[in-house]
Design an enzyme around this catalytic site. Structure first.
Site, short mmCIF file in Angstrom:
data_model
loop_
_atom_site.label_atom_id
_atom_site.label_comp_id
_atom_site.label_asym_id
_atom_site.label_seq_id
_atom_site.Cartn_x
_atom_site.Cartn_y
_atom_site.Cartn_z
N CYS A 121 0.62 -0.92 -0.04
CA CYS A 121 0.27 -0.24 -0.11
C CYS A 121 0.89 1.61 -0.24
O CYS A 121 0.54 2.25 -0.61
CB CYS A 121 -0.43 0.01 0.72
SG CYS A 121 -1.52 -1.65 1.52
N MET A 146 -6.71 1.32 -8.11
CA MET A 146 -7.07 0.56 -6.16
C MET A 146 -6.56 -0.74 -6.63
O MET A 146 -8.35 -1.60 -7.58
CB MET A 146 -7.76 0.82 -5.15
CG MET A 146 -8.33 -0.02 -4.08
SD MET A 146 -6.57 0.28 -2.95
CE MET A 146 -7.26 -0.72 -1.34
N HIS A 197 9.74 8.76 -12.35
CA HIS A 197 9.98 7.52 -11.93
C HIS A 197 11.77 6.95 -12.60
O HIS A 197 12.47 7.29 -12.48
CB HIS A 197 8.76 6.92 -13.00
CG HIS A 197 9.28 5.03 -12.46
ND1 HIS A 197 8.77 4.91 -10.66
CD2 HIS A 197 9.44 4.49 -12.52
CE1 HIS A 197 8.89 3.52 -10.63
NE2 HIS A 197 9.68 3.04 -11.97
N HIS A 254 7.12 3.00 -19.56
CA HIS A 254 8.29 3.15 -18.59
C HIS A 254 9.49 2.67 -19.79
O HIS A 254 9.84 1.58 -20.04
CB HIS A 254 7.40 1.44 -17.70
CG HIS A 254 8.38 1.48 -16.29
ND1 HIS A 254 9.95 0.46 -16.93
CD2 HIS A 254 8.70 1.13 -15.04
CE1 HIS A 254 10.24 0.36 -15.39
NE2 HIS A 254 9.67 0.93 -14.44
N CYS A 267 1.55 3.22 -2.89
CA CYS A 267 0.50 5.15 -3.57
C CYS A 267 -0.10 5.21 -2.56
O CYS A 267 -0.62 6.31 -2.86
CB CYS A 267 -0.29 3.40 -3.88
SG CYS A 267 -0.34 2.59 -5.62
N HIS A 268 -0.10 5.10 -0.98
CA HIS A 268 -1.26 6.28 -0.30
C HIS A 268 0.72 6.49 0.37
O HIS A 268 -0.14 7.46 0.83
CB HIS A 268 -2.17 4.53 0.19
CG HIS A 268 -2.77 4.62 -0.75
ND1 HIS A 268 -4.26 4.73 -0.68
CD2 HIS A 268 -3.01 3.40 -1.08
CE1 HIS A 268 -4.90 4.02 -1.72
NE2 HIS A 268 -4.44 3.37 -1.19
FE1 DHE Z 1 12.23 -0.28 -11.16
C1 DHE Z 1 14.77 1.79 -12.39
C2 DHE Z 1 12.12 1.87 -8.77
C3 DHE Z 1 10.07 -1.86 -9.91
C4 DHE Z 1 13.84 -3.45 -12.63
N1 DHE Z 1 13.86 1.15 -11.04
C5 DHE Z 1 14.37 1.98 -11.00
C6 DHE Z 1 14.56 3.64 -11.12
C7 DHE Z 1 13.61 3.94 -10.07
C8 DHE Z 1 12.95 2.20 -9.88
C9 DHE Z 1 13.47 5.22 -9.15
C10 DHE Z 1 15.34 4.05 -12.29
C11 DHE Z 1 16.82 4.00 -11.18
C12 DHE Z 1 18.08 4.82 -11.59
O1 DHE Z 1 17.61 5.54 -13.05
O2 DHE Z 1 18.68 6.12 -11.21
N2 DHE Z 1 11.17 -0.18 -9.78
C13 DHE Z 1 10.85 1.63 -9.18
C14 DHE Z 1 9.95 0.55 -7.68
O3 DHE Z 1 9.47 2.18 -7.12
C15 DHE Z 1 9.70 0.05 -8.34
C16 DHE Z 1 7.76 0.04 -8.76
C17 DHE Z 1 8.35 -0.82 -7.50
C18 DHE Z 1 9.80 -0.89 -6.27
O4 DHE Z 1 9.71 -1.48 -5.23
O5 DHE Z 1 11.51 -1.27 -6.37
C19 DHE Z 1 10.69 -1.42 -8.64
N3 DHE Z 1 12.71 -2.81 -10.61
C20 DHE Z 1 10.86 -2.60 -10.18
C21 DHE Z 1 10.78 -4.73 -10.55
O6 DHE Z 1 9.85 -5.73 -9.86
C22 DHE Z 1 12.43 -5.28 -11.21
C23 DHE Z 1 11.48 -5.30 -12.95
C24 DHE Z 1 12.48 -6.22 -10.51
C25 DHE Z 1 13.96 -5.39 -9.86
O7 DHE Z 1 14.85 -5.95 -9.66
O8 DHE Z 1 13.16 -5.16 -8.50
C26 DHE Z 1 13.06 -3.35 -11.31
N4 DHE Z 1 14.04 -0.93 -12.30
C27 DHE Z 1 14.83 -1.98 -12.22
C28 DHE Z 1 15.56 -2.23 -12.75
C29 DHE Z 1 16.23 -0.87 -13.24
C30 DHE Z 1 15.09 -0.22 -12.72
C31 DHE Z 1 16.23 -3.56 -14.11
C32 DHE Z 1 17.30 -0.24 -14.49
C33 DHE Z 1 16.79 -0.67 -16.02
C34 DHE Z 1 18.02 -0.02 -17.01
O9 DHE Z 1 17.73 -0.04 -17.92
O10 DHE Z 1 18.67 1.20 -16.42
#
Ligand code: DHE
Length: 581
Positions: free
Chosen positions: A85, A126, A365, A407, A88-89
């Site tokens: 939660c 939601m 993001h 994304h 988002c919240h």
């Molecule tokens: Fe990410 C990048 C946040 C879920 C894999 N992810 C990013 C960035 C942010 C972010 C802010 C950019 C960072 C930067 O460039 O400085 N990601 C979040 C979340 O808030 C979210 C939605 C949920 C969470 O709680 O984390 C989330 N992300 C995921 C996943 O579920 C992924 C698929 C698998 C994992 O490892 O958790 C995932 N995020 C990635 C990857 C990047 C990424 C591989 C970098 C990609 C790239 O090519 O630069």
């Protein structure tokens, strides 16, 4: 009145609020299947910033007049709230992508309304936590009672705590003066092993794991220092590792924890400032920390709490999302999710820090540079928008509507046969791929607008990728509910985009037969001749990395290794260091 509030809190239509309210009043009567359908949440809709390492917070005690919770119940509810939660919240329940859930509001709604709500969700986004089977009836009851009590206040984590966590394992003067290993460092890949709290360093030539290093939990990204010597990783638990690739074998030389939850790390790349500073951004507490690039010594902690850019209201927890390093000025580009500001943080004089706060859009993001490295394009995903900042002029250039929940990862740059240089993003919420013109000099008429929209396999896409030496554009769909789409990628021919896409069955190519085999995040090798995809399965299942020959689009190699548990992000040293994507 209650119905009005119900709508206000979750954004329901009048008819839906009425049917849900009636569903509550006549507890035995279930909503019709077609009404339930409207509330179904797609995996894309559930992809929200969670805060899963925060919940070890002291229970504040039951609020007078509110339903009581035992300590064990409180801890369980806390965990669920932070995992499902808080993204988002908000940790403090003041609202972000979702509505505010402070006790003055939840009390008005009452226990039964909250239960119905958590159960069925809303078409406004939601998730239907109960009817989807994600939460049990008991858990829903628990969460409704929890929401009638005050939220716990997670602790702050300022310089004293950060400093106390800081360790230099190998001092600078004890590190080698030149590269000691025989590795081709430029073609090394740092691969997140999400659920084991490790990264694997994999040699791009032999495809063998060179080293597995313990890091923070679920490393989110790896970034390279400008020289290519130091690798930085950031765990969700805000633990940073500084890995020296010159040591044989590569080794963590310093560690630090910059908060309780984090997602981003970057290092100074401006000419003359290479390797000098590092920066990391936290989700909680909402802050960024500037550190010495060779030791991670924390130098400055800056809070991002403040006013939203548009309504200019105070926000108590604006999380730091993506960070990149400017090539045009000694500046870090720091995006702040909830307030919608893009901060140009000048590191020339850390004691007298200059920050230019650019008004962009809320819910920033992930994002990346255009091919020249001058413009930074970042998704404001819950606003279906990409914001463009000029890092030379420190100004907002454009806000571009693209599709539902862009994304891009870092996006994909290529030269469009008709519109010149473009940067592309795929979407979580629809099947489209938006191509944005990025050349205001020679292609002014097409700059900063969507010049073409392609149709991919489906929604649930997270990452898109190409390389300057390639004519292929790859689009993953790991969060698509169809297992076949989640385990394959679409590839377009950049020279003939209208032809449509070819599907590469990466999951099948991995040879693994168990699990959903989500195929996630393509990453090129140094020369752009092959692209690596993670086949991401559950922790107890087998995962793999599939290497595709870029020219022929045929399977080249499969990396299967017991140590390759839940691989997700992959970062090629050369491409990451030089912002090639
Ligand atoms: Fe990410 C990048 C946040 C879920 C894999 N992810 C990013 C960035 C942010 C972010 C802010 C950019 C960072 C930067 O460039 O400085 N990601 C979040 C979340 O808030 C979210 C939605 C949920 C969470 O709680 O984390 C989330 N992300 C995921 C996943 O579920 C992924 C698929 C698998 C994992 O490892 O958790 C995932 N995020 C990635 C990857 C990047 C990424 C591989 C970098 C990609 C790239 O090519 O630069």
């Amino acid at each position: 009145m209650r119905q009005g509030l119900l709508r206000a809190v979750v954004g329901l239509s009048a008819a839906t609020a009425l049917s849900l309210a009636m569903g509550v009043a006549q507890a035995a009567e279930k909503p019709k299947p077609e009404d339930l359908k409207k509330h179904e949440t797609t995996p894309g809709g559930q992809y929200q910033p969670s805060l899963d390492v925060l919940p070890e917070v002291e229970p504040p005690g039951t609020k007078p007049g509110a339903p009581s919770l035992t300590n064990a119940e409180y801890n369980r509810a806390n965990l669920i709230y932070f995992e499902r939660c808080a993204g988002c919240h908000g940790v403090l329940r003041k609202g972000a992508t979702g509505k505010a859930l402070t006790t003055d509001l939840t009390k008005e709604l009452g226990l039964d309304y909250l239960k119905a709500f958590i159960n069925y969700g809303s078409p406004a986004g939601m998730p239907n936590w109960g009817s989807s089977g994600d939460l049990t009836e008991q858990e829903i009851d628990l969460m409704a009672r929890y929401l009638l009590n005050d939220p716990p206040q997670p602790p702050e984590f300022g310089l004293p705590e950060i400093k106390a966590s800081w360790e230099v394992l190998v001092p600078v003067d004890k590190r080698p003066k030149r590269q000691m290993s025989k590795l081709d460092l430029d073609n090394l890949f740092s691969v997140t092993l999400r659920d084991t709290g490790e990264v694997a360093l994999i040699d791009g030539h032999s495809k063998k794991i060179v080293q597995v290093l313990t890091t923070g939990y679920a490393v989110h990204i790896s970034r390279m220092s400008a020289s290519g010597r130091y690798l930085f990783t950031v765990g969700r638990d805000a633990k940073l590792n500084l890995i020296d690739l010159w040591i044989n074998p590569p080794q963590t030389v310093a560690r630090i924890k910059i908060g309780l939850e984090a997602r981003s790390v970057e290092t100074s790349k401006m000419k003359g400032w290479e390797d000098k500073y590092a920066i990391a951004g936290a989700y909680w507490p909402p802050q960024y920390v500037i550190m010495d690039g060779a030791t991670l010594e924390p130098l400055k902690v800056v809070s991002t709490r403040g006013m939203t850019y548009d309504t200019q209201e105070y926000h108590p927890e604006p999380r730091v999302a993506s960070i990149v390093a400017s090539h045009y000025a000694p500046e870090f580009v720091v995006t702040v999710k909830e307030t919608g500001h893009i901060l140009m943080v000048n590191y020339e004089d850390i004691k007298n820090l200059k920050v230019t706060a650019i008004e962009a859009e809320r819910f920033l993001h992930d994002g990346g540079f255009d091919s020249t490295g001058r413009y930074f394009l970042v998704a404001a995903n819950a606003r279906n928008t990409v914001a463009v900042v000029d890092t030379k002029e420190d100004k907002l250039v454009a806000l571009i509507e693209t599709g539902i929940k862009p994304h891009p990862g870092r996006g994909a740059n290529f030269v469009h046969p008709k519109y010149g240089p473009v940067w592309a993003t795929s979407h979580l919420g629809d099947e489209t791929i938006a191509l944005i013109g990025t050349d205001p000099e020679k292609n002014r008429d097409h700059a900063w607008q969507v010049v073409q929209t392609l149709e991919g396999q489906g929604g649930g896409s997270l990452f898109i990728k190409t390389h300057p030496h390639s004519t292929n554009l790859y689009v993953d769909t790991p969060l698509n509910p169809e297992p076949e789409l989640a385990s394959s990628v679409a590839v377009f021919d950049i020279k003939n985009l209208d032809k449509g896409y070819e599907v590469l069955p990466i999951g099948e190519w991995s040879g693994i037969t168990e699990g959903v085999r989500r195929v996630v995040q393509g990453e090129y090798d140094k020369d752009g001749s092959e692209i690596w995809f993670s086949v991401w399965n559950g922790k107890e299942q087998e995962s793999a990395i599939v290497v595709v020959d870029d020219k022929t689009r045929k399977l080249k190699h499969v990396i299967r290794d017991k140590r390759l548990v839940t691989p997700t992000g992959k970062f090629n040293v050369y491409n990451t260091r030089n912002d090639i994507y």
